[in-house]
Design a protein around this motif. Structure first.
Motif, short mmCIF file in Angstrom:
data_model
loop_
_atom_site.label_atom_id
_atom_site.label_comp_id
_atom_site.label_asym_id
_atom_site.label_seq_id
_atom_site.Cartn_x
_atom_site.Cartn_y
_atom_site.Cartn_z
N ASN A 153 15.26 3.34 -5.03
CA ASN A 153 16.14 2.23 -5.39
C ASN A 153 16.97 2.49 -6.64
O ASN A 153 17.21 1.59 -7.44
CB ASN A 153 15.32 0.94 -5.58
N ASP A 154 17.42 3.75 -6.78
CA ASP A 154 18.26 4.08 -7.92
C ASP A 154 19.66 4.51 -7.49
O ASP A 154 20.47 4.92 -8.33
CB ASP A 154 17.61 5.19 -8.76
N GLY B 101 9.90 2.93 -2.15
CA GLY B 101 8.55 3.38 -2.39
C GLY B 101 7.98 4.18 -1.23
O GLY B 101 8.66 4.42 -0.22
N VAL B 102 6.74 4.61 -1.38
CA VAL B 102 6.07 5.42 -0.37
C VAL B 102 4.67 4.88 -0.13
O VAL B 102 4.05 4.30 -1.02
CB VAL B 102 5.98 6.90 -0.79
N VAL C 213 0.05 2.30 -1.71
CA VAL C 213 1.50 2.11 -1.76
C VAL C 213 1.97 2.31 -3.19
O VAL C 213 1.41 1.74 -4.13
CB VAL C 213 1.89 0.73 -1.24
N TYR C 214 3.01 3.13 -3.35
CA TYR C 214 3.52 3.49 -4.67
C TYR C 214 5.02 3.26 -4.76
O TYR C 214 5.74 3.32 -3.75
CB TYR C 214 3.28 4.97 -4.96
N ASN C 215 5.51 3.05 -5.96
CA ASN C 215 6.91 3.24 -6.29
C ASN C 215 7.06 4.60 -6.95
O ASN C 215 6.11 5.10 -7.57
CB ASN C 215 7.41 2.17 -7.26
N ILE C 216 8.24 5.19 -6.84
CA ILE C 216 8.55 6.37 -7.62
C ILE C 216 9.09 5.89 -8.96
O ILE C 216 10.08 5.17 -9.02
CB ILE C 216 9.59 7.25 -6.91
N LEU D 266 4.33 8.80 -9.44
CA LEU D 266 4.10 7.63 -8.60
C LEU D 266 3.44 6.52 -9.41
O LEU D 266 2.55 6.78 -10.23
CB LEU D 266 3.22 8.00 -7.41
N PHE D 267 3.86 5.30 -9.13
CA PHE D 267 3.33 4.11 -9.80
C PHE D 267 2.68 3.25 -8.74
O PHE D 267 3.34 2.74 -7.84
CB PHE D 267 4.47 3.36 -10.49
#
Length: 550
Positions: free
Chosen positions: A246-247, A296-297, A312-315, A322-323
Motif C-alpha cells: 500500500n505504498d 499484506g501477506v 497475517v502480516y503487513n510489510i 513483516l509486522f
C-alpha cells in the motif's frame, strides 16, 4: 528526523466517497477490534501544518526547490496552499475558512527521507536533480472529513471538484530549477524487478540444486518442481506484480500457477527498499504465502495433522520486515483437548499464544483465506531466454524475419558497435528516460560477408540501474562493482576493457583490469574502474522496440 508513517490495517477502509456523499472513517463491519490494535499502537498520521490564515497562498503555480504544481485556473480563488520545506499542501478555501480543515492533498519531494510511503503517503513518481540524485515524490490525502459536515451531509461542490482533479494535477507536475519529474517512475514491477527475474532464469538454465536456490533466497520448491516435471515446470511457475504494501510501488510475487479459482500459492515475495529489490519472505509447500486483498501477506503453514495455522502480516513501510496483524493455529501437541490458539503478540514481538474457541479460530482462519488474492501469474516459460547458440540461424534471411519467433515482450534494436551494425535481441525491456525502452541483456547478431546471420554471444548487466549503453562505438554493461566495454572486430565480440572490484570475507577490496580480450589481472587501485564508470555514465542507453503479440 521524525518519520511520518501510517500503517494500513487489514480490512480497514479510510477515504472519501467518489460520488460526493459524506466521507467517513469506518471499520469493516466484519473486522474484529483486535485486528487493528497492533497497527494502531505504532501508527503516526500525516502531520498537517498548523492552521494560520496568514500563512496561506493562493497562487495557481506552487513551487518547491525541485517541483512545480499547477492548480487549474478554474479553482482560482477557491483553494489555498501552504509550502513548508519540500511539501506543498492544498486546501479547499471555503472549508478551511469555515474551520473544518479543507485539506485536499499534499505533494512532497522526499529529499530528507523523513516520510515513508505506505499508509497516508503514496509514491507517485521520482524527481532527478541536475546533479543526478533521485528522490521519491509522494502524495497524501485526507484521513477524515475536511468540510462542514454539520451543515453538509454531502461533499461540497467546490471541494469535490478539486478532490476529483487531484490525479490530473499530480500527473502534470513539472521539475523546477533544472530538476526532472518522472510521473510513475520507480513504481511498476516491469521496471523494478528485471534483474531479480533474470536470477531465476539463471538458476533454471544452470540447473541449480535445492541448496543453491535457498542460498540465493529462492524457494527450493522450484527445484523440486523442475525435477518432477522437467521443462513443463516453466509453465507451472510464474510471477506477478502487485502493490501489497500500500505504498504505490509494486511487489514481486513468485509462485505456482493453477487453473482453479483458489488463491494463488506464493513462495517468494520481493519489495523495494532504498530503490533496490529486496527479499521479504521465501516459503515452501508446507510454509507458503498469499498476497492479501487489502494489502499484506498471509502465511499458511502445516507440519502435519496436529500442527497448522495462519499468520497475517503487513510489510512495514520502507523495509522488508513483516509486522504481525494476527495469527491463529491448531496445535494438538500443545493441548489435545482444546487445540485452538490465537496469537496476541503485536508487531515484531515474540509469539504470545493463548487458547481460543474453535469458532474464533475458524473465523480468523477463514478471514485470512477469503482475503487471499488470485494472481494473474506470467509463466516463466514466456520469458525464458532463447538460447541462440542452439538455434539454426540459416532459416532466417534477415533480422526482421527473426522477429517472427520472438516471444511477446522481447525487445530489439539495431545499433553500430565497433566496425559493423549489430542486431540486439533482449529477453525483456523496462521503461527508461523519456518513455524509451531499455534492457539489461541482449543476444547480439551481425551479417557476415555473405549476408548470413551470425550469433556473437550474449551480454548482460546487473540490474536496471545499468542499462546496456553505447558510446563512441563501444557497448557498455555493468553492475555495482564492475564495468565491461565491448566492441565488434573482425566478426567477433571482443571485450575491449573490463574492470572489477571483488571483496574478501573481511570486506577488503581487490581490483582487476583487462583489455583486448585478455584475462583480468590484479591492479593496485580502482582508477581503471572509475574511468570506465565515468564512460558508462556518459553513454546512451540502447533504445529498444518491443514485440507485442496477441
Amino acid at each position: 528526523m521524525k518519520r511520518r508513517v501510517a500503517l494500513l490495517m487489514v480490512g480497514a477502509m479510510i477515504g472519501l466517497t467518489a460520488c460526493g456523499s459524506q466521507a467517513t472513517t469506518q471499520e469493516s463491519a466484519e473486522q474484529p477490534k483486535e485486528e487493528t490494535q497492533a497497527a494502531e499502537e505504532v501508527s503516526e498520521v500525516v502531520a498537517e501544518p498548523a492552521q494560520g490564515q496568514e500563512d496561506y497562498i493562493e497562487d495557481t503555480v506552487l513551487s518547491t526547490d525541485l517541483l512545480t504544481v499547477t492548480i487549474p485556473d478554474e479553482f482560482k480563488g477557491k483553494f489555498q496552499a501552504k509550502i513548508i520545506d519540500n511539501e506543498i499542501f492544498v486546501y479547499d478555501k471555503a472549508s478551511s475558512e469555515a474551520g473544518f480543515g479543507g485539506f485536499v492533498f499534499s505533494v512532497i519531494s522526499n529529499v530528507n527521507k523523513d516520510v515513508v510511503a505506505g499508509g497516508m503517503y503514496t509514491k507517485i513518481g521520482e524527481v532527478e536533480t541536475p546533479t543526478g540524485e533521485f528522490y521519491d515524490v509522494l502524495t497524501s490525502g485526507p484521513s477524515d472529513v475536511q468540510w462542514d459536515y454539520t451543515t453538509n451531509e454531502e461533499m461540497p461542490e467546490d471541494y469535490g471538484k478539486l478532490y476529483n482533479s487531484v490525479s490530473d494535477i499530480l500527473a502534470n507536475i513539472q521539475g523546477n530549477n533544472g530538476a526532472t519529474y518522472m510521473h510513475g517512475a520507480g513504481m511498476k514491477g516491469e521496471d523494478l524487478y528485471a534483474y531479480t527475474l533474470s536470477q531465476y532464469l539463471t538458476a533454471f538454465d544452470e540447473g541449480w540444486d535445492a541448496n543453491q536456490f535457498e542460498e540465493a533466497g529462492m524457494s527450493p520448491e522450484f527445484y523440486a518442481l523442475i525435477q518432477y516435471d522437467g521443462e513443463k515446470a516453466y509453465d507451472e511457475m510464474g510471477f506477478a506484480y502487485k502493490d501489497i504494501s500500500n505504498d504505490g510501488v509494486d511487489e514481486l510475487l513468485v509462485g505456482m500457477i493453477d487453473d482453479s479459482d483458489e488463491p494463488s500459492v506464493v513462495y517468494d515475495i520481493y519489495t523495494m527498499v532504498d530503490r533496490q529489490p529486496t527479499l521479504v519472505v521465501s516459503g515452501t509447500a508446507r510454509d507458503s504465502y498469499c498476497g492479501m486483498e487489502y494489502g499484506g501477506v498471509a502465511n499458511f503453514y502445516s507440519s502435519g495433522a496436529m500442527d497448522s495455522g495462519v499468520k497475517v502480516y503487513n510489510i512495514t513501510p520502507g523495509t522488508n520486515e513483516l509486522f504481525l496483524q494476527y495469527g491463529v493455529k491448531y496445535d494438538g501437541y500443545e493441548n489435545e483437548e482444546n487445540p485452538w490458539f490465537k496469537d496476541e503478540a503485536s508487531g515484531d514481538d515474540e509469539d504470545k499464544w493463548v487458547e481460543c474457541t474453535e469458532e474464533d479460530y475458524n473465523m480468523w482462519f477463514d478471514r485470512a483465506n477469503e482475503q487471499c488474492l488470485k494472481l494473474d501469474f506470467t509463466p516463466f516459460s514466456e520469458i525464458m531466454p532463447i538460447d541462440y547458440s542452439k538455434v539454426d540461424l540459416s532459416k532466417y534471411d534477415t533480422f526482421t524475419k527473426m522477429l517472427d519467433d520472438f516471444k511477446n515482450g522481447m525487445g530489439y534494436a539495431n545499433e553500430p558497435v565497433g566496425d559493423t551494425d549489430v542486431f540486439f535481441a533482449a529477453t525483456g525491456t523496462y521503461n527508461g528516460e523519456n518513455e524509451t525502452k531499455n534492457a539489461i541483456d541482449s543476444s547480439l547478431f551481425i551479417y557476415d560477408s555473405k549476408g548470413k546471420i551470425v550469433y556473437l554471444g550474449q551480454v548482460y548487466s546487473a540490474g536496471t540501474a545499468y542499462p546496456l549503453s553505447l558510446k563512441d562505438g563501444y557497448l557498455y554493461t555493468g553492475g555495482h562493482h564492475n564495468v565491461s566495454k565491448y566492441t565488434v572486430k573482425d566478426g567477433k565480440l571482443v571485450v575491449a576493457e573490463e574492470a572489477i572490484e571483488e571483496f574478501d570475507t573481511n570486506g577488503n577490496s581487490t581490483f582487476y583490469y583487462a583489455k583486448d580480450g585478455e584475462e583480468p589481472k590484479k591492479v593496485e587501485d580502482d582508477s581503471n574502474l572509475m574511468t570506465l564508470f565515468d564512460e558508462y555514465a556518459n553513454a546512451k542507453p540502447v533504445e529498444y522496440s518491443v514485440v507485442e503479440k496477441p
